[in-house]
Design a protein around this motif. Structure first.
Motif, PDB file in Angstrom:
ATOM      1  N   LEU A  75       0.821  -1.203   0.000  1.00 24.65           N
ATOM      2  CA  LEU A  75       0.000   0.000   0.000  1.00 24.65           C
ATOM      3  C   LEU A  75       0.862   1.263   0.000  1.00 24.65           C
ATOM      4  CD1 LEU A  75      -2.836  -1.010   2.511  1.00 24.65           C
ATOM      5  CD2 LEU A  75      -2.866  -1.099   0.007  1.00 24.65           C
ATOM      6  N   LEU A  76       1.957   1.239   0.748  1.00 22.36           N
ATOM      7  CA  LEU A  76       2.858   2.392   0.766  1.00 22.36           C
ATOM      8  C   LEU A  76       3.546   2.560  -0.586  1.00 22.36           C
ATOM      9  CD1 LEU A  76       4.508   2.034   4.305  1.00 22.36           C
ATOM     10  CD2 LEU A  76       2.918   3.820   3.548  1.00 22.36           C
ATOM     11  N   THR A  77       3.946   1.441  -1.186  1.00 18.57           N
ATOM     12  CA  THR A  77       4.630   1.499  -2.486  1.00 18.57           C
ATOM     13  C   THR A  77       3.706   2.039  -3.567  1.00 18.57           C
ATOM     14  OG1 THR A  77       6.007  -0.389  -1.861  1.00 18.57           O
ATOM     15  CG2 THR A  77       5.869   0.146  -4.206  1.00 18.57           C
ATOM     16  N   LEU A  78       2.446   1.620  -3.548  1.00 19.69           N
ATOM     17  CA  LEU A  78       1.500   2.050  -4.574  1.00 19.69           C
ATOM     18  C   LEU A  78       1.260   3.554  -4.548  1.00 19.69           C
ATOM     19  CD1 LEU A  78      -1.134  -0.846  -4.400  1.00 19.69           C
ATOM     20  CD2 LEU A  78       0.467  -0.359  -6.266  1.00 19.69           C
ATOM     21  N   LYS A  79       1.517   4.181  -3.420  1.00 18.40           N
ATOM     22  CA  LYS A  79       1.296   5.622  -3.332  1.00 18.40           C
ATOM     23  C   LYS A  79       2.296   6.410  -4.170  1.00 18.40           C
ATOM     24  CE  LYS A  79      -0.981   5.698   1.169  1.00 18.40           C
ATOM     25  NZ  LYS A  79      -0.950   6.176   2.564  1.00 18.40           N
ATOM     26  N   ARG A  80       3.335   5.735  -4.666  1.00 19.82           N
ATOM     27  CA  ARG A  80       4.299   6.395  -5.554  1.00 19.82           C
ATOM     28  C   ARG A  80       3.862   6.313  -7.017  1.00 19.82           C
ATOM     29  NH1 ARG A  80       8.144   3.381  -2.386  1.00 19.82           N
ATOM     30  NH2 ARG A  80       8.692   2.112  -4.204  1.00 19.82           N
ATOM     31  N   ASP A  81       2.684   5.769  -7.261  1.00 21.64           N
ATOM     32  CA  ASP A  81       2.210   5.584  -8.625  1.00 21.64           C
ATOM     33  C   ASP A  81       1.795   6.916  -9.256  1.00 21.64           C
ATOM     34  OD1 ASP A  81       1.550   4.244 -10.920  1.00 21.64           O
ATOM     35  OD2 ASP A  81       0.263   2.768  -9.945  1.00 21.64           O
ATOM     36  N   VAL A  82       1.481   6.860 -10.563  1.00 18.77           N
ATOM     37  CA  VAL A  82       1.054   8.052 -11.305  1.00 18.77           C
ATOM     38  C   VAL A  82      -0.321   8.492 -10.800  1.00 18.77           C
ATOM     39  CG1 VAL A  82       0.474   8.943 -13.589  1.00 18.77           C
ATOM     40  CG2 VAL A  82       2.360   7.316 -13.324  1.00 18.77           C
ATOM     41  N   PRO A  83      -0.534   9.783 -10.547  1.00 20.97           N
ATOM     42  CA  PRO A  83      -1.831  10.261 -10.027  1.00 20.97           C
ATOM     43  C   PRO A  83      -2.879  10.387 -11.129  1.00 20.97           C
ATOM     44  CG  PRO A  83      -0.339  12.106 -10.266  1.00 20.97           C
ATOM     45  CD  PRO A  83       0.462  10.878 -10.621  1.00 20.97           C
ATOM     46  N   PHE A  84      -3.255   9.262 -11.717  1.00 21.63           N
ATOM     47  CA  PHE A  84      -4.233   9.294 -12.805  1.00 21.63           C
ATOM     48  C   PHE A  84      -5.561   9.959 -12.437  1.00 21.63           C
ATOM     49  CE2 PHE A  84      -1.772   5.455 -14.294  1.00 21.63           C
ATOM     50  CZ  PHE A  84      -1.213   6.089 -15.393  1.00 21.63           C
ATOM     51  N   PRO A  85      -6.073   9.811 -11.205  1.00 20.46           N
ATOM     52  CA  PRO A  85      -7.379  10.415 -10.901  1.00 20.46           C
ATOM     53  C   PRO A  85      -7.363  11.943 -10.848  1.00 20.46           C
ATOM     54  CG  PRO A  85      -6.828   8.657  -9.346  1.00 20.46           C
ATOM     55  CD  PRO A  85      -5.599   8.970 -10.107  1.00 20.46           C
ATOM     56  N   SER A  86      -6.184  12.536 -10.741  1.00 18.37           N
ATOM     57  CA  SER A  86      -6.107  13.985 -10.560  1.00 18.37           C
ATOM     58  C   SER A  86      -6.287  14.731 -11.877  1.00 18.37           C
ATOM     59  CB  SER A  86      -4.760  14.368  -9.945  1.00 18.37           C
ATOM     60  OG  SER A  86      -4.610  15.775  -9.914  1.00 18.37           O
ATOM     61  N   GLY A  87      -7.061  15.795 -11.829  1.00 19.98           N
ATOM     62  CA  GLY A  87      -7.211  16.649 -13.004  1.00 19.98           C
ATOM     63  C   GLY A  87      -5.951  17.392 -13.347  1.00 19.98           C
ATOM     64  N   ARG A  88      -4.966  17.380 -12.445  1.00 21.32           N
ATOM     65  CA  ARG A  88      -3.679  18.035 -12.705  1.00 21.32           C
ATOM     66  C   ARG A  88      -2.774  17.187 -13.602  1.00 21.32           C
ATOM     67  NH1 ARG A  88      -1.973  22.064  -9.127  1.00 21.32           N
ATOM     68  NH2 ARG A  88      -3.495  22.625  -7.526  1.00 21.32           N
TER      69      ARG A  88
END
Length: 339
Positions: A75-88
């Motif tokens: 779970l901690l590792t996955l937080k380094r993933d690409v922020p696809f849900p973000s409009g940014r």
């Protein structure tokens, strides 16, 4: 006051800030509870396989601790993933999935269905057929005559589509060779509607039969011979069964001078998977012909017509024409009525 259709969007996604977290957690927990209840109610007379003593054993406790630790690390590792849900972030074609997709995936995964056959997936195979019929109706096909299935992604879908297109394009040739070998009279309808004996057609005519006419001829062929014999004689002349090398030899022996290599036409904006697929299927990357697009990044019907006329003049078979419905970079949709 009536709700606007767009207001439903607020309930379809988890949200860039996890705004619908409570809904996701509630429904995900419900999926797990219902699945566990299904397991318990399946054969309650069997009792618990994992007894209290086995669950309390030292080895089991250590394994649970390891699972918990490794899962939290994940779970901690996955937080380094690409922020696809973000409009940014709009750097890739991947975006947010709907809550329906996320929850449906979680719920079905717990049951682990195998959609290779209805016996292994009596529920999800029915759902798959339902989705296929909906998609067929959406794009104008008759649902009762259409067939389809869900794939793991777009590249696999493209691969299967071209595999099927090539197979049906060459199946008329297999039917002609099989009919000659079995000494049966098989009529097929030409594109102009006129019936003719399939063994009297040239290689060019066989490669330009309409798919539905080829399938009708296939059904008729299987009525002319016992099932086992029909299958065996077709396999002996099928590209899928004997491969390109032997197939080329058979064509040369039966039709003399071979036609130019068949081509696959795609819009110049087509996904890069198409070249990979032509290579993987043995069609050849050089046989992928890119059709120019207009100022709106849509396939240019005029340019397409010129290419088709050139193919006809040179007797170059067209194995497939790939039209784009939402190109990867531009999101353009080809003018299907003109294509």
């Amino acid at each position: 006051m009536n709700a606007l259709p767009c207001e439903a969007l607020a309930a379809w996604f988890l949200g860039p800030g996890g705004e619908n977290a409570e809904l996701l957690e509630t429904l995900a927990a419900e999926a797990i509870r219902e699945h566990v209840a299904w397991r318990r109610d399946l054969h309650p007379e069997d009792g618990a396989v994992l007894s209290t003593e086995r669950l309390a054993a030292a080895g089991a406790a250590r394994a649970r601790a390891t699972l918990t630790r490794e899962f939290r690390d994940l779970l901690l590792t996955l937080k380094r993933d690409v922020p696809f849900p973000s409009g940014r972030y709009l750097g890739h074609m991947v975006g947010e999935q709907t809550l329906a997709a996320q929850l449906g995936y979680l719920a079905a995964m717990l049951y682990n269905p195998n959609n290779v056959a209805a016996e292994a997936s009596p529920v999800t195979s029915c759902m798959e057929r339902e989705v296929s019929e909906q998609l067929a109706a959406m794009i104008g096909y008759a649902p009762q005559q259409a067939w389809g299935h869900l794939t793991s992604g777009g590249t696999i879908a493209n691969f299967e589509a071209l595999w099927i297109a090539r197979s049906i394009r060459y199946h008329g040739v297999a039917l002609a060779l099989a009919s000659a070998r079995a000494r049966v009279a098989l009529a097929v309808h030409l594109p102009n509607g006129r019936p003719q004996q399939i063994t009297d057609l040239s290689l060019w005519q066989l490669l330009n039969l309409a798919p539905h006419d080829t399938l009708d001829a296939d059904a008729a062929f299987h009525h002319l011979l016992p099932p086992g014999e029909a299958h065996a004689v077709l396999e002996a002349h099928s590209l899928a069964a004997i491969g390109y090398q032997d197939y080329g030899r058979q064509l040369a022996a039966s039709y003399g001078d071979a036609l130019p290599a068949g081509v696959v036409l795609v819009a110049s904006t087509a996904h890069y998977s198409w070249e990979k697929i032509t290579r993987a299927l043995g069609i050849g990357g050089r046989c992928l012909v890119r059709v120019p697009v207009d100022a709106h990044a849509r396939m240019d019907p005029g340019a397409l017509w010129e290419i088709l006329q050139g193919c006809a003049a040179e007797w170059t078979p067209v194995l497939a024409l790939v039209s784009v419905c939402g190109s990867t970079e531009e999101g353009a949709v080809d003018q299907l009525d003109q294509v």
